[in-house]
Design a protein around this motif. Sequence first.
Motif, short mmCIF file in Angstrom:
data_model
loop_
_atom_site.label_atom_id
_atom_site.label_comp_id
_atom_site.label_asym_id
_atom_site.label_seq_id
_atom_site.Cartn_x
_atom_site.Cartn_y
_atom_site.Cartn_z
N THR A 1 0.83 -1.21 0.00
CA THR A 1 0.00 0.00 0.00
C THR A 1 0.86 1.26 0.00
O THR A 1 0.51 2.26 -0.61
CB THR A 1 -0.94 0.00 1.22
OG1 THR A 1 -1.74 -1.18 1.18
CG2 THR A 1 -1.85 1.21 1.24
N THR B 1 5.64 6.59 -6.72
CA THR B 1 5.16 7.21 -5.49
C THR B 1 3.76 7.73 -5.73
O THR B 1 3.53 8.47 -6.68
CB THR B 1 6.07 8.38 -5.07
OG1 THR B 1 7.39 7.89 -4.92
CG2 THR B 1 5.62 8.98 -3.75
N SER B 2 2.86 7.31 -4.88
CA SER B 2 1.49 7.80 -4.97
C SER B 2 1.06 8.30 -3.60
O SER B 2 1.70 8.01 -2.59
CB SER B 2 0.55 6.68 -5.45
OG SER B 2 0.50 5.65 -4.48
N ILE B 3 -0.02 9.03 -3.59
CA ILE B 3 -0.61 9.50 -2.34
C ILE B 3 -2.09 9.15 -2.43
O ILE B 3 -2.81 9.71 -3.25
CB ILE B 3 -0.41 11.01 -2.15
CG1 ILE B 3 1.09 11.32 -2.13
CG2 ILE B 3 -1.08 11.48 -0.86
CD1 ILE B 3 1.42 12.80 -2.17
N THR B 4 -2.52 8.19 -1.61
CA THR B 4 -3.89 7.72 -1.69
C THR B 4 -4.51 7.64 -0.30
O THR B 4 -3.80 7.59 0.71
CB THR B 4 -3.97 6.32 -2.33
OG1 THR B 4 -3.37 5.38 -1.44
CG2 THR B 4 -3.28 6.27 -3.68
N ALA B 5 -5.82 7.60 -0.28
CA ALA B 5 -6.54 7.44 0.99
C ALA B 5 -6.24 6.09 1.62
O ALA B 5 -6.19 5.96 2.85
CB ALA B 5 -8.05 7.58 0.76
N LEU B 6 -5.99 5.06 0.80
CA LEU B 6 -5.65 3.74 1.33
C LEU B 6 -4.37 3.77 2.16
O LEU B 6 -4.24 3.04 3.14
CB LEU B 6 -5.50 2.73 0.20
CG LEU B 6 -6.79 2.23 -0.43
CD1 LEU B 6 -6.48 1.29 -1.58
CD2 LEU B 6 -7.67 1.55 0.59
N GLN B 7 -3.42 4.61 1.78
CA GLN B 7 -2.18 4.71 2.54
C GLN B 7 -2.45 5.27 3.93
O GLN B 7 -1.91 4.77 4.93
CB GLN B 7 -1.17 5.58 1.80
CG GLN B 7 -0.69 4.92 0.53
CD GLN B 7 0.01 5.88 -0.40
OE1 GLN B 7 -0.10 7.10 -0.28
NE2 GLN B 7 0.74 5.32 -1.35
N ASP C 1 3.55 1.68 -1.56
CA ASP C 1 4.30 1.71 -2.81
C ASP C 1 5.63 0.96 -2.77
O ASP C 1 6.55 1.29 -3.52
CB ASP C 1 4.55 3.15 -3.31
CG ASP C 1 3.28 3.88 -3.62
OD1 ASP C 1 2.33 3.23 -4.09
OD2 ASP C 1 3.22 5.10 -3.38
#
Length: 196
Positions: free
Chosen positions: A96, A111-117, A98
């Motif tokens: 989650t 690299t992502s920025i998500t609510a799941l993180q 990445d």
Amino acid sequence: AYDERCATIDGDNRYLWRMNRMRLDAESVRDAVLSISGRIDLTMGGPSVRQFVEGKGVHETPVADYESFDVDSPAARRRSVYCFIFRTIPDPFMQTLDCPDASQWAPRRETSITALQALATLNDRLIIRQSEHVAQRLAREAGPDIGDQVRALYLLALSRPPEPDELSAVSRYAARHGMANAVRMLINSNAFMFVD
């Protein structure tokens, strides 16, 4: 420090007058949490550790049960570089955040920025348990006063003292929901997850 004159000249930072903001990678987040809890095992070398319970699968591929793993075991305290990685069954928390897919070549990290993180960082069993260890450490080292514990938490987690409004807000939150939950909130903050 932020410089208005430089921002006016080079707002896109093409000339690199400042460091671009960067999110910690999955391994760094995990190691940083273990570090502030005071429970990280900094032993160099040795075999990799399995942070899952391995079971027999239907065919040749075994089952890796990450949920049944004891997050207080000595294996959970090893730095991320020593974690055994199952190529076909990744750790859901690390994935989650990445962590690269071990079954594929990864010339660079995405690299992502998500609510799941954010949800994973709030609800992962390792993070919850280490937050409890941090709260115990704060009570032991800073004493019973919540304000003193919050000041110590900011120094441990962010290497800076809290601003007055941060001290007030986090102290109120800790008084109402407990210091371990306040630790989880700070671990999930941009100030902890990003370097700039």
